[in-house]
Design an enzyme around this catalytic site. Structure first.
Site: not given
Length: 462
Positions: A132-133, A156-157, A208, A231, A264
């Protein structure tokens, strides 16, 4: 029927509600992708590029709508939200520009009586799991190169940004992409893991958390398929004694606090040479005090809420613990009236007298806080920069290019910047080391992770 709800961090309202795909719907999407796989694989690259360019244009035409939705779904201040749409266009356009040459057959030296070359073949159905970021910028890194390489894509969000998946697929559908080549699915975590197990999935691109990446690796274990994993990070900046101080302050602070620190590759720890330390801290604190914390839909806001209250309280906990361990907090939360515990609204914070015994200097914060630590020399800075489980990016600020290059060669990170930070150049490989993941997106190298080599060895003279 199970549903997902996107709770807007602006006011806690339900902004989007969607039903989660049922098992029959997932199987139907997989079937469509499988039907589309061979025709899309054999579609000439030039035709794929043309369709992607049309989709980019359709996407860009909706900039205002997409920016407003982004603001409400994940809290990006409206004054900055359109920048992500432009970034999507930049990255997608670059990958389209290089696709034909990057995916061309590899010719080897001539050998009389033989035809020899290597062809890059698509892997098959790619599953892209996006966060989402930066919901468009993370997704585009994998989706567009995968499509250009000839792979059907399932997207896939995050449940926080479901409209982003829908809007991307809408743009590509409008451009005339064949049915089944690009689809989205709204899924629970359990259903996503089950989908990864499907024999139809040939590649997984995941952005993620580290535990999420571990789940992906466990799910594909023994299937011999590829995965690209981004990640996260705890990205450092080092300000050398010869740095342009004003530029270093402005750049690192923007890198630390843009998107409320929810990046990230944002700067989460800063090491400053002792000769510049006091001046750096003074200017950095003065700059952060200028931020306006507020609702994301207010054009005056420069620092929006975090994605949810729990995320803000996590960062509050890091700050509180660091202060108890001896850190100095330079900003007063009361100066930012929107700041309230138990809400997503969190005042920015600059910490000094920090060390690596504090979580705020070693554990990913993903929020508007940065620790600034004094160092004696390059050797101490290098040791601290590399003292992390992560290795996504690192930034050096110096006017000595040769010295910076020597340092950069020893920094453990996927990207090392000089005099800038927090930026993805689509011409360069986007990758990480250690717990920041594995694989690569963007650049010519990125296509290598979405294709497999197939050698042709023809003897033409008998």
């Amino acid at each position: 029927m199970s549903k997902l709800q996107c709770i807007s961090p602006i006011d806690g309202s339900v902004y989007v509600e969607r039903h989660l795909a049922s098992n029959p719907e997932v199987l139907a999407a997989l079937a469509k992708a499988e039907v589309a796989r061979e025709p899309w694989k054999h579609t000439p690259v030039a035709e794929r590029v043309a369709l992607v360019r049309k989709a980019i244009a359709a996407f860009a035409a909706r900039e205002g709508q997409l920016a407003e939705e982004l603001c409400w779904m994940m809290g990006r201040p409206i004054r900055y939200a359109a920048g992500e749409i432009r970034g999507f266009v930049e990255r997608a356009s670059y990958m389209a520009d290089i696709a034909e040459s990057a995916l061309a057959d590899i010719r080897v030296e001539d050998k009389p009586g033989f035809i020899r070359f290597i062809r890059r073949e698509p892997l098959g159905v790619a599953l892209v799991i996006a966060p989402w970021n930066y919901p468009y910028l993370t997704a585009v890194n994998a989706v567009v190169p995968a499509l250009l390489a000839g792979n059907p894509v399932l997207l896939k969000h995050s449940a926080q940004t479901p409209l982003c998946a829908e809007r991307m697929v809408e743009a590509f559908t409008e451009a005339g992409l064949p049915e089944g080549v690009f689809q989205y699915l709204h899924l629970s975590h359990v259903a996503t893991e089950h989908l990864i197990h499907s024999p139809s999935i040939a590649h997984v691109a995941f952005t993620g958390s580290v535990p999420g990446g571990q789940m992906v690796e466990q799910a594909i274990a023994g299937r011999f398929i590829s995965a690209g994993l981004e990640l996260g990070g705890k990205d450092p900046a080092y300000v050398r004694f010869d740095a342009d101080l004003k530029h270093a302050v402005e750049t690192t602070i923007d890198g630390a606090f843009f998107n409320s620190g929810q990046s990230c590759c944002g700067i989460e720890r800063i090491y400053v040479h002792e000769s510049l330390y006091d001046a750096f801290v003074e200017q950095a604190v003065a700059l952060v005090k200028q931020y306006k914390l507020g609702r994301s839909d207010d054009p005056a806001t420069t620092l929006g809420p975090l994605v949810r209250a729990e995320a803000a309280d996590f960062v509050r906990g890091q700050i509180h613990e660091a202060v108890e361990q001896g850190a100095t907090a330079h900003l007063v939360p009361a100066d930012f009236p929107m700041d309230h515990p138990g809400t997503p609204y969190l005042a920015p914070q600059v910490l000094t007298h920090v060390h690596h015994g504090m979580r705020v200097m070693t554990e990913e914060s993903f929020g508007p806080v940065v620790g600034i630590q004094k160092v004696r020399d390059d050797a101490e800075a290098l040791a601290l920069m590399n003292d992390s489980e992560f290795g996504l990016t690192a930034a050096i600020f110096s006017q000595d290019v040769d010295a910076a290059m020597t340092l950069a060669d020893r920094v453990e990170a996927g990207t090392v910047f000089l005099n800038r930070c927090d930026y993805l150049d689509p011409a360069l490989a986007w990758t990480g080391v250690k717990n920041s993941g594995r694989g690569c997106t963007l650049s010519r190298v990125g296509f290598e992770h979405l294709t497999r080599p197939k050698s042709f060895h023809f003897k033409t003279q008998l």
